[in-house]
Design an enzyme around this catalytic site. Structure first.
Site, PDB file in Angstrom:
ATOM      1  N   GLU A 324       0.827  -1.210   0.000  1.00 13.19           N
ATOM      2  CA  GLU A 324       0.000   0.000   0.000  1.00 13.19           C
ATOM      3  C   GLU A 324       0.864   1.263   0.000  1.00 13.19           C
ATOM      4  OE1 GLU A 324      -3.515   2.011   2.759  1.00 13.19           O
ATOM      5  OE2 GLU A 324      -2.132   0.562   3.638  1.00 13.19           O
ATOM      6  N   HIS A 325       1.717   1.408   1.004  1.00 12.00           N
ATOM      7  CA  HIS A 325       2.612   2.555   1.106  1.00 12.00           C
ATOM      8  C   HIS A 325       4.055   2.068   0.943  1.00 12.00           C
ATOM      9  CE1 HIS A 325      -0.775   3.541   3.953  1.00 12.00           C
ATOM     10  NE2 HIS A 325      -0.804   4.613   3.181  1.00 12.00           N
TER      11      HIS A 325
END
Length: 439
Positions: A324-325
């Site tokens: 995601e990040h």
């Protein structure tokens, strides 16, 4: 990135075996709640709100006067910060919207094809809460919908310990929400999707949530649109020997505090940095007020991997996580921008951090998790838009040619009705009879 041979690695820390979620139980519970709300409307919503949140006000929806009182109770500095952050989100979303151009082209004489981007009419924004007020999720869902041109936004957020989450309500209001309800969980998502006596039915749902909210969105997808399926927050840091191990440790734990099932991963080309980061994390953890979430997240889902190769090898390994990040703490961080492909959002250099994306910088923080970054990006203004097309044929010769082509192409597929739609147009222009005409 072209090589398919994985780099040699050393695993310095691997999370313990994760507890397998009882997905079937979650799915069955969610299905029952949705079916009940579909059948019984507000009565069912109230029962579940009482059961799950101990919350049963006279009305879940906040009227204008109540909203005004709540907003006035929020400190001025908080309201100013909300406005500043929403301006950042609005600016980036507007830039995204401006990049999407409608067009019309005359592809051949008398044949016009066009494309338009039209907003959905009604959107539902779920803003999580429960333990902590996730104010920023109001910016990401409601502001972005409004920039897209959505006419009506219903926003729901749960109470916090039996109280109105004032800052979140203020954020939803300032973002432009048309209907605000203090209602959480599956009951909120289901109420927006199917519509009840008091909650408007929407065309699509957006916003993060826990496993039950995610499952509700999965089951309702098709009946309404959704932004994406979102699981626990993830962070992956790619670092080289030039990175500050203290910054790396702090940034890993900044995301681990989201929940006990939030993965935090370090991939590095430096064995020394890896060891120091592990040491620093263990020293920082006891001082964190959110240790009850961050500690099990690090214990059960934290990973530290040393890549014995180049920084490009580290980027290649990071891409396999499709996280995601992804935070890049290297001497030349923009190399990652050219090399990497699978991530929800990329954060380049020490001056940037995932927390900026979560809270203030302006990009959207609703992002793909659990490997979904392999095939999708996160929430953006385009998620609220429908790309539609139109066609117009004004030249008789083109209409006849297309009619003849349509007749031949359709009969290859044995679609006689389609063929006749083409035949009749060609015949009218060319003055021909139709063998199949019964008149």
């Amino acid at each position: 990135m072209s090589s398919s041979v994985p780099p040699e690695t050393t695993v310095v820390k691997k999370g313990a075996t994760a507890v397998v979620a009882q997905q079937r139980d979650v799915a069955d519970i969610v299905r029952g709640v949705i079916d009940d709300i579909r059948a019984n409307g507000d009565d069912a919503v109230r029962r579940y709100s009482t059961e799950f949140d101990n919350w049963s006000p006279e009305s879940f929806e906040l009227g204008p006067d109540r909203i005004r009182v709540v907003v006035d109770s929020v400190p001025t500095t908080v309201l100013d910060d909300i406005r500043t952050v929403q301006a950042n989100v609005r600016d980036f979303a507007q830039r995204q919207r401006d990049s999407l151009s409608d067009f019309e082209a005359e592809v051949r004489p008398g044949v016009f094809l066009g494309q338009r981007s039209l907003p959905v009419d009604r959107a539902g924004a779920y803003v999580p809460g429960g333990r902590y007020p996730l104010v920023a999720s109001a910016h990401m869902t409601v502001v972005t919908a409004k920039v897209a041109g959505v006419e009506h936004v219903t926003a729901c957020t749960p109470p916090i310990k039996g109280e109105l989450p004032a800052a979140t309500i203020a954020a939803m209001h300032l973002a432009g929400a048309d209907q605000i309800a203090v209602l959480g969980g599956v009951q909120a998502v289901a109420a927006m999707a199917v519509g009840t006596e008091s909650i408007d039915k929407v065309d699509m749902l957006a916003g993060p949530g826990n496993a039950f909210v995610a499952e509700a969105k999965r089951q309702l997808f098709g009946e309404v649109g959704i932004d994406l399926f979102a699981g626990p927050t993830e962070v992956l840091v790619v670092a080289d020997e030039f990175a500050d191990p203290f910054v790396v440790a702090v940034d890993l734990l900044s995301q681990a505090e989201h929940g006990p099932d939030s993965p935090a991963v370090l991939i590095t080309t430096s064995a020394g940095l890896a060891a120091e980061v592990v040491r620093l994390v263990e020293r920082i953890l006891p001082t964190m007020p959110t240790r009850d979430f961050a500690e099990p997240a690090w214990r059960d889902h934290g990973e530290v991997v040393v890549v014995h190769g180049s920084i490009e090898d580290a980027y290649r390994m990071a891409d396999t996580y499709a996280c995601e990040h992804v935070q890049i703490l290297t001497r030349e961080p923009r190399v990652a921008l050219a090399v990497m492909r699978n991530y929800g959002a990329l954060f380049l250099g020490e001056g940037t951090c995932v927390s900026y994306g979560d809270k203030v910088i302006g990009t959207n923080h609703t992002l793909p998790t659990r490997g979904a970054a392999r095939y999708t990006g996160g929430l953006w203004v385009g998620k609220y838009l429908k790309t539609v097309t139109y066609q117009e044929v004004t030249d008789p010769r083109a209409a006849a040619e297309l009619g003849e082509l349509c007749g031949r192409a359709s009969r290859v597929e044995t679609f006689e009705g389609h063929a006749r739609s083409g035949d009749v147009r060609a015949a009218k222009v060319l003055g021909r009879g139709l063998a199949w005409d019964p008149r």
